[in-house]
Design an enzyme around this catalytic site. Structure first.
Site, short mmCIF file in Angstrom:
data_model
loop_
_atom_site.label_atom_id
_atom_site.label_comp_id
_atom_site.label_asym_id
_atom_site.label_seq_id
_atom_site.Cartn_x
_atom_site.Cartn_y
_atom_site.Cartn_z
N GLU A 1 -2.34 -2.87 12.39
CA GLU A 1 -1.68 -2.19 13.52
C GLU A 1 -2.53 -2.28 14.79
O GLU A 1 -3.76 -2.14 14.73
CB GLU A 1 -1.49 -0.71 13.13
CG GLU A 1 -0.53 0.03 14.01
CD GLU A 1 -0.33 1.47 13.52
OE1 GLU A 1 -1.25 2.04 12.90
OE2 GLU A 1 0.77 2.02 13.78
N CYS B 1 1.17 11.11 8.71
CA CYS B 1 2.10 10.71 9.76
C CYS B 1 3.53 10.74 9.22
O CYS B 1 3.80 10.17 8.17
CB CYS B 1 1.76 9.30 10.26
SG CYS B 1 2.76 8.80 11.67
N GLU C 1 -6.27 7.53 7.49
CA GLU C 1 -5.22 8.42 8.01
C GLU C 1 -4.68 9.36 6.92
O GLU C 1 -4.22 10.47 7.22
CB GLU C 1 -4.11 7.55 8.60
CG GLU C 1 -3.03 8.32 9.29
CD GLU C 1 -1.98 7.39 9.88
OE1 GLU C 1 -2.34 6.47 10.65
OE2 GLU C 1 -0.79 7.58 9.56
N THR D 1 5.87 9.02 10.02
CA THR D 1 6.42 7.66 9.87
C THR D 1 6.26 7.16 8.44
O THR D 1 6.99 6.29 8.00
CB THR D 1 5.73 6.65 10.82
OG1 THR D 1 4.33 6.59 10.49
CG2 THR D 1 5.88 7.02 12.27
N ARG E 1 0.85 -1.22 0.00
CA ARG E 1 0.00 0.00 0.00
C ARG E 1 0.87 1.25 0.00
O ARG E 1 2.00 1.23 0.48
CB ARG E 1 -0.94 0.01 1.20
CG ARG E 1 -0.26 0.08 2.58
CD ARG E 1 -0.03 1.46 3.11
NE ARG E 1 0.22 1.47 4.55
CZ ARG E 1 0.97 2.34 5.18
NH1 ARG E 1 1.63 3.27 4.50
NH2 ARG E 1 1.12 2.29 6.48
N ARG F 1 3.94 0.68 2.60
CA ARG F 1 4.15 -0.46 3.50
C ARG F 1 3.89 -1.71 2.68
O ARG F 1 2.81 -1.89 2.11
CB ARG F 1 3.20 -0.39 4.70
CG ARG F 1 3.57 -1.39 5.79
CD ARG F 1 2.77 -1.17 7.06
NE ARG F 1 1.49 -1.83 7.06
CZ ARG F 1 1.31 -3.10 7.43
NH1 ARG F 1 2.32 -3.84 7.82
NH2 ARG F 1 0.10 -3.64 7.41
N ARG G 1 3.14 -6.85 12.98
CA ARG G 1 1.79 -6.42 13.38
C ARG G 1 0.90 -7.64 13.50
O ARG G 1 1.27 -8.74 13.08
CB ARG G 1 1.19 -5.48 12.32
CG ARG G 1 1.90 -4.13 12.22
CD ARG G 1 1.21 -3.17 11.27
NE ARG G 1 1.88 -1.88 11.25
CZ ARG G 1 1.44 -0.80 10.60
NH1 ARG G 1 0.32 -0.86 9.88
NH2 ARG G 1 2.10 0.33 10.65
N ARG H 1 -5.45 5.64 0.61
CA ARG H 1 -4.46 4.58 0.77
C ARG H 1 -4.73 3.65 -0.41
O ARG H 1 -5.85 3.13 -0.55
CB ARG H 1 -4.64 3.82 2.09
CG ARG H 1 -4.15 4.60 3.32
CD ARG H 1 -2.67 4.31 3.58
NE ARG H 1 -2.10 5.23 4.57
CZ ARG H 1 -1.85 4.92 5.84
NH1 ARG H 1 -2.16 3.72 6.31
NH2 ARG H 1 -1.27 5.79 6.63
P1 ADP Z 1 -1.82 0.01 6.93
O1 ADP Z 1 -1.18 -1.18 6.30
O2 ADP Z 1 -2.61 0.79 5.93
O3 ADP Z 1 -0.84 0.79 7.71
P2 ADP Z 1 -3.08 -1.71 8.97
O4 ADP Z 1 -1.79 -2.22 9.50
O5 ADP Z 1 -4.08 -1.27 9.97
O6 ADP Z 1 -2.92 -0.47 7.98
O7 ADP Z 1 -3.73 -2.83 8.06
C1 ADP Z 1 -4.90 -2.57 7.35
C2 ADP Z 1 -5.57 -3.84 6.89
O8 ADP Z 1 -4.76 -4.48 5.93
C3 ADP Z 1 -5.82 -4.85 8.00
O9 ADP Z 1 -7.05 -5.51 7.78
C4 ADP Z 1 -4.70 -5.83 7.80
O10 ADP Z 1 -4.97 -7.12 8.30
C5 ADP Z 1 -4.62 -5.84 6.30
N1 ADP Z 1 -3.35 -6.35 5.79
C6 ADP Z 1 -2.12 -5.83 5.92
N2 ADP Z 1 -1.20 -6.59 5.31
C7 ADP Z 1 -1.87 -7.64 4.78
C8 ADP Z 1 -1.49 -8.77 4.02
N3 ADP Z 1 -0.23 -8.97 3.67
N4 ADP Z 1 -2.47 -9.63 3.65
C9 ADP Z 1 -3.76 -9.40 3.97
N5 ADP Z 1 -4.18 -8.37 4.68
C10 ADP Z 1 -3.25 -7.48 5.07
N1 ARG Z 2 0.60 8.28 16.47
C1 ARG Z 2 1.07 7.01 16.92
C2 ARG Z 2 2.38 7.19 17.67
O1 ARG Z 2 2.92 8.27 17.62
C3 ARG Z 2 1.18 6.00 15.79
C4 ARG Z 2 2.23 6.30 14.75
C5 ARG Z 2 2.45 5.24 13.70
N2 ARG Z 2 1.23 4.68 13.21
C6 ARG Z 2 0.45 5.24 12.28
N3 ARG Z 2 -0.66 4.61 11.97
N4 ARG Z 2 0.77 6.34 11.67
O2 ARG Z 2 2.87 6.27 18.28
#
Ligand code: ADP
Ligand code: ARG
Length: 366
Positions: free
Chosen positions: A323, A278, A230, A280, A122, A287, A318, A234
């Site tokens: 997250e 963010c 966020e 980050t 993403r 990611r 994660r 995305r």
């Molecule tokens: P982001 O990746 O946008 O930072 P999250 O970590 O919250 O956000 O993940 C968002 C969604 O994407 C969640 O449902 C997570 O399980 C899913 N997800 C992330 N990576 C994978 C993957 N490799 N396969 C399937 N689902 C995924």
């Molecule tokens: N704001 C949170 C922190 O400062 C999360 C930062 C990283 N995660 C995110 N979804 N941007 O710890």
């Protein structure tokens, strides 16, 4: 009000060494700002002030914040991303010459003896003519969704994309009920209710939920665009398989299509690359992750050992729901390279392949 916040920041500075935003807050620099800029910068820090355990502790609220408040953000970026202050970012999707890339350029997990995995890449994007989510009004959120609803018509009409848009906004022509929404969340297609994220809530990013929120999903469900999380957007590709290039290449060509849709102009910074809420995520906004079962490294039912091994490899762990969620009952975790800034897109996806090779070897040795 301003004086109270400054006092809070000073207290946190003394007690929260890991809260990057409060640690990088310089009262002397702050004192040089106009009143309007003072309140803009304090708004960026609100999440870190209200959540002292924050690691980053701030979000940009306008696309120009990184440049307008460079003396603050360059410190934050240097500290989090472990780069020199003033480091500049370059975007590059070409895999050619990337260190660790197999000779034929194919990042195939089958070569590591792994079965098909759920792979996802993403990237975040924000439209340059709207405030970032932390400063949007309800009307901004609704207008942005309307703009994207029109843009999605272009994708829906294309044979390689098709699909439909799902909206959470009451009254939107593509509105879906709670059960359909929950089904999309469970399928990892749609994002979770943002109201339950205290960081996003304090930042103002979760405000007006569920207005202006939704997602476009291609006919084959492999290409998805979130609206109103966020970041404004995305944009992601997701697929079960072993060849990481499949999702990476598809994302690049889909992004090129989206960027060329009339009326969509994304925010970029000359020094920092892709602008994200963010810090980050700044730079690539990318990611790249896989869901992989690590039953031995998670034998105690937690991700503690997996995290300890993954961190020095530059990998984040994660839970299966993303997250701040728990690991799967069978030890499945979400692994992604932690770096997003001062690294290229091609390096991130290669880092995931290399990292999984190393982590899988540790799992097999355990
Ligand atoms: P982001 O990746 O946008 O930072 P999250 O970590 O919250 O956000 O993940 C968002 C969604 O994407 C969640 O449902 C997570 O399980 C899913 N997800 C992330 N990576 C994978 C993957 N490799 N396969 C399937 N689902 C995924
Ligand atoms: N704001 C949170 C922190 O400062 C999360 C930062 C990283 N995660 C995110 N979804 N941007 O710890």
């Amino acid at each position: 009000m301003t004086a109270d916040l400054i006092a809070k920041i000073e207290t946190l500075k003394a007690t929260r060494p890991n809260n990057i935003a409060v640690q990088c807050f310089d009262p002397v620099y702050f004192g040089t700002l106009s009143n309007a800029h003072k309140s803009r910068l304090l708004k960026c820090l609100n999440s870190g002030i209200e959540n002292p355990d924050s690691e980053m502790g701030c979000y940009a609220c306008q696309p120009s914040d990184y440049d307008d408040f460079k003396p603050f953000f360059s410190k934050v970026l240097a500290r989090y991303h472990k780069v020199p202050e003033g480091a500049r970012h370059t975007n590059d999707w070409s895999l050619k010459g990337v260190d660790g890339l197999p000779e034929d350029g194919v990042l195939d997990f089958a070569r590591l003896g792994l079965p098909a995995l759920s792979m996802r890449v993403r990237t975040g994007r924000n439209l340059k003519d709207f405030p970032l989510p932390g400063s949007m009004t309800k009307d901004d959120r609704i207008r942005l969704e309307e703009k994207m609803t029109t843009a999605f018509k272009t994708l829906i009409a294309m044979p390689d994309y098709g699909g439909r848009y799902y909206s959470l906004t009451p009254g939107h022509p593509c509105f879906i009920d709670d059960a359909t929404y929950q089904g999309l969340v469970d399928a990892h297609i749609m994002f979770k209710n943002m109201d339950s994220d205290r960081f996003l809530t304090a930042a103002g990013i979760a405000a007006d939920w569920p207005y202006g929120r939704g997602c476009y999903v291609s006919a084959d469900k492999g290409f998805i665009i979130w609206v109103g999380e966020e970041d404004h957007l995305r944009i992601m590709c997701m697929q079960h398989g072993t060849v990481l290039n499949d999702v990476f290449d598809r994302l690049k060509s889909a992004l090129d299509v989206v960027e060329n849709i009339e009326g969509l102009e994304f925010a970029y910074s000359a020094d920092y690359g892709v602008v994200t809420s963010c810090p980050t995520n700044l730079g690539t906004g990318m990611r790249a992750s896989v869901h992989i079962a690590l039953p031995k490294l998670t034998a105690d039912g937690t991700d503690t050992r997996a995290k300890a091994i993954a961190k020095p490899l530059g990998l984040s762990v994660r839970g299966v729901g993303g997250e701040h969620t728990p690991i799967g009952a069978d030890g499945t975790v979400d692994i992604s390279p932690a770096a997003r800034f001062c690294i290229t897109e091609a390096e991130i996806v290669t880092a995931l392949y290399k990292g999984i090779a190393l982590l899988n070897a540790k799992e097999n040795q355990s």
